[in-house]
Design a protein around this motif. Structure first.
Motif, PDB file in Angstrom:
ATOM      1  N   LEU A  29     -66.681  11.853 -25.264  1.00 48.15           N
ATOM      2  CA  LEU A  29     -66.865  11.021 -23.877  1.00 48.15           C
ATOM      3  C   LEU A  29     -65.790   9.719 -23.812  1.00 48.15           C
ATOM      4  O   LEU A  29     -65.251   9.314 -24.843  1.00 48.15           O
ATOM      5  CB  LEU A  29     -68.200  10.091 -23.994  1.00 48.15           C
ATOM      6  N   HIS A  30     -65.546   9.393 -22.542  1.00 49.09           N
ATOM      7  CA  HIS A  30     -64.134   8.568 -22.311  1.00 49.09           C
ATOM      8  C   HIS A  30     -64.437   7.110 -23.335  1.00 49.09           C
ATOM      9  O   HIS A  30     -63.797   6.780 -23.901  1.00 49.09           O
ATOM     10  CB  HIS A  30     -64.245   8.139 -20.912  1.00 49.09           C
ATOM     11  N   THR A  31     -65.546   6.349 -22.960  1.00 47.33           N
ATOM     12  CA  THR A  31     -65.741   5.266 -23.362  1.00 47.33           C
ATOM     13  C   THR A  31     -65.699   5.215 -25.146  1.00 47.33           C
ATOM     14  O   THR A  31     -65.416   4.369 -25.625  1.00 47.33           O
ATOM     15  CB  THR A  31     -67.154   4.241 -22.965  1.00 47.33           C
ATOM     16  N   THR A  39     -60.779   0.301 -32.578  1.00 45.01           N
ATOM     17  CA  THR A  39     -61.259   0.068 -33.896  1.00 45.01           C
ATOM     18  C   THR A  39     -60.387   0.644 -34.951  1.00 45.01           C
ATOM     19  O   THR A  39     -60.098   0.157 -35.984  1.00 45.01           O
ATOM     20  CB  THR A  39     -62.725   0.582 -34.118  1.00 45.01           C
ATOM     21  N   ALA A  40     -59.870   1.879 -34.639  1.00 39.91           N
ATOM     22  CA  ALA A  40     -58.817   2.420 -35.510  1.00 39.91           C
ATOM     23  C   ALA A  40     -57.571   1.845 -35.768  1.00 39.91           C
ATOM     24  O   ALA A  40     -57.006   1.527 -36.701  1.00 39.91           O
ATOM     25  CB  ALA A  40     -58.820   4.015 -35.138  1.00 39.91           C
ATOM     26  N   CYS A  41     -57.280   1.236 -34.401  1.00 36.96           N
ATOM     27  CA  CYS A  41     -55.943   0.579 -34.526  1.00 36.96           C
ATOM     28  C   CYS A  41     -56.029  -0.829 -35.359  1.00 36.96           C
ATOM     29  O   CYS A  41     -55.432  -1.083 -36.147  1.00 36.96           O
ATOM     30  CB  CYS A  41     -55.688  -0.201 -33.001  1.00 36.96           C
ATOM     31  N   MET A  42     -57.462  -1.370 -35.249  1.00 38.96           N
ATOM     32  CA  MET A  42     -57.451  -2.634 -36.042  1.00 38.96           C
ATOM     33  C   MET A  42     -57.500  -2.286 -37.646  1.00 38.96           C
ATOM     34  O   MET A  42     -57.021  -2.942 -38.563  1.00 38.96           O
ATOM     35  CB  MET A  42     -58.893  -3.477 -35.613  1.00 38.96           C
ATOM     36  N   GLY A  87     -53.302   7.793 -42.550  1.00 38.77           N
ATOM     37  CA  GLY A  87     -53.673   7.087 -41.524  1.00 38.77           C
ATOM     38  C   GLY A  87     -55.401   6.649 -41.657  1.00 38.77           C
ATOM     39  O   GLY A  87     -55.738   6.723 -42.809  1.00 38.77           O
ATOM     40  N   VAL A  88     -55.999   6.322 -40.894  1.00 39.17           N
ATOM     41  CA  VAL A  88     -57.403   5.920 -40.814  1.00 39.17           C
ATOM     42  C   VAL A  88     -58.125   6.362 -39.686  1.00 39.17           C
ATOM     43  O   VAL A  88     -57.680   6.305 -38.412  1.00 39.17           O
ATOM     44  CB  VAL A  88     -57.456   4.129 -40.854  1.00 39.17           C
ATOM     45  N   SER A  89     -59.282   7.321 -39.780  1.00 37.80           N
ATOM     46  CA  SER A  89     -60.152   7.916 -38.901  1.00 37.80           C
ATOM     47  C   SER A  89     -61.294   7.079 -38.397  1.00 37.80           C
ATOM     48  O   SER A  89     -61.982   6.275 -39.480  1.00 37.80           O
ATOM     49  CB  SER A  89     -60.501   9.122 -38.998  1.00 37.80           C
ATOM     50  N   VAL A  90     -61.684   6.967 -37.312  1.00 34.19           N
ATOM     51  CA  VAL A  90     -62.894   6.179 -36.967  1.00 34.19           C
ATOM     52  C   VAL A  90     -63.843   6.734 -35.975  1.00 34.19           C
ATOM     53  O   VAL A  90     -62.949   7.569 -34.999  1.00 34.19           O
ATOM     54  CB  VAL A  90     -62.656   4.869 -36.508  1.00 34.19           C
ATOM     55  N   THR A  91     -64.974   7.187 -36.180  1.00 33.25           N
ATOM     56  CA  THR A  91     -65.935   7.618 -35.067  1.00 33.25           C
ATOM     57  C   THR A  91     -66.815   6.938 -34.392  1.00 33.25           C
ATOM     58  O   THR A  91     -67.416   5.950 -35.015  1.00 33.25           O
ATOM     59  CB  THR A  91     -66.654   8.662 -36.027  1.00 33.25           C
ATOM     60  N   CYS A  92     -66.919   6.888 -33.048  1.00 28.99           N
ATOM     61  CA  CYS A  92     -67.720   5.986 -32.347  1.00 28.99           C
ATOM     62  C   CYS A  92     -68.448   6.967 -31.484  1.00 28.99           C
ATOM     63  O   CYS A  92     -68.024   7.632 -30.652  1.00 28.99           O
ATOM     64  CB  CYS A  92     -67.033   5.156 -31.624  1.00 28.99           C
ATOM     65  N   GLY A  93     -69.881   7.153 -31.786  1.00 32.75           N
ATOM     66  CA  GLY A  93     -70.527   8.056 -30.610  1.00 32.75           C
ATOM     67  C   GLY A  93     -69.832   9.541 -30.822  1.00 32.75           C
ATOM     68  O   GLY A  93     -69.919  10.169 -31.824  1.00 32.75           O
ATOM     69  N   THR A  94     -69.528   9.920 -29.809  1.00 31.76           N
ATOM     70  CA  THR A  94     -69.168  11.401 -29.549  1.00 31.76           C
ATOM     71  C   THR A  94     -67.433  11.471 -30.119  1.00 31.76           C
ATOM     72  O   THR A  94     -66.842  12.753 -29.803  1.00 31.76           O
ATOM     73  CB  THR A  94     -69.173  11.953 -28.390  1.00 31.76           C
TER      74      THR A  94
END
Length: 246
Positions: A29-31, A39-42, A87-94
């Motif tokens: 999903l978009h958001t 978050t991954a950028c940070m 690199g660094v992976s981040v999951t937010c929701g979907t």
């Protein structure tokens, strides 16, 4: 008599790659994608490797425009290959996004082939029907209501991912050292939300200069367009430094 002058050297351009896991069987999903990207950028920026083997790349990037380019991996094999690049992976929701240290891509691209081969154009996904308000512990990244998925000319998900990353970085530079430390220790919790029209005008006209992203105009939207305004966790303006670090 004529002489030929050597062409002026092309200035080096650096960019932080972002890769969105966007399998056709499990689209994000978009958001969620925007929040994961920011978050991954940070986290990649403040990863210990950013002061070690990645330090020259970050030094080169941070002294220029902090460009970011989002790509999407639509096949599991391509996502697996992208995960092999440090690199660094981040999951937010979907959504899962992997952010990488910056790479030079002009005048000669040094981007790893497994990333360079991923698609950029067309990275666009629908949003949830409803979004909850930001939690008290989350930084607030407010999106220009004229650029949301419901606008006449919305930013694509890929473009907005990069802009959200910019907003998180500008907020970091705007925080007091104590607020920076607290946000870092918490893992950079944040919420991306479309601002209401009146709220947006209030943010832009706030007597205090709030961290705001103004686009360079390379893609999709005119140069100078304000895409995001960022607020500290809980909207607490007392967490902003009197003089931003950048």
């Amino acid at each position: 008599m004529t002489t030929e002058l050597d062409p002026a050297p092309v200035p080096a351009v650096w960019s932080m790659p972002l890769v969105l896991r966007a399998l056709k069987s499990d689209p994000p999903l978009h958001t969620d994608a925007l929040e994961a990207a920011a978050t991954a950028c940070m986290r990649v920026w403040h990863d210990p490797r950013a002061e070690e083997e990645w330090a020259p790349a970050f030094d080169a990037w941070l002294t220029r425009q902090i460009r970011k380019v989002a790509r999407r991996a639509t096949q599991a094999s391509k996502w697996t290959a992208a995960e092999q690049v440090p690199g660094v992976s981040v999951t937010c929701g979907t959504a899962t996004v992997r952010a990488y240290p910056p790479f030079q891509w002009q005048p000669e691209s040094l981007l790893p082939k497994v990333i360079a081969d991923l698609q950029v154009a067309g990275t666009d996904y629908p949003d949830a029907d409803e979004l909850p308000p930001p939690a008290e512990h989350q930084a607030q990244l407010w999106l220009n209501p004229h650029l949301t998925t419901l606008a006449d000319q919305p930013m694509t998900t890929g473009k907005a991912m990069a802009q959200a990353g910019h907003a998180a970085m500008l907020l970091w530079w705007g925080l007091t050292p104590q607020a920076q430390q607290a946000w870092h220790e918490a893992g950079y919790p944040l919420a991306v939300r479309p601002a209401a029209a009146e709220q947006w005008e209030s943010l832009l006209g706030h007597p205090r200069r709030l961290p705001a992203v103004r686009d360079a105009g390379f893609t999709e939207i005119p140069a100078g367009s304000c895409t995001f305004v960022a607020l500290p966790p809980g909207g607490r303006l007392d967490l902003l430094a009197a003089v931003p670090a950048r």
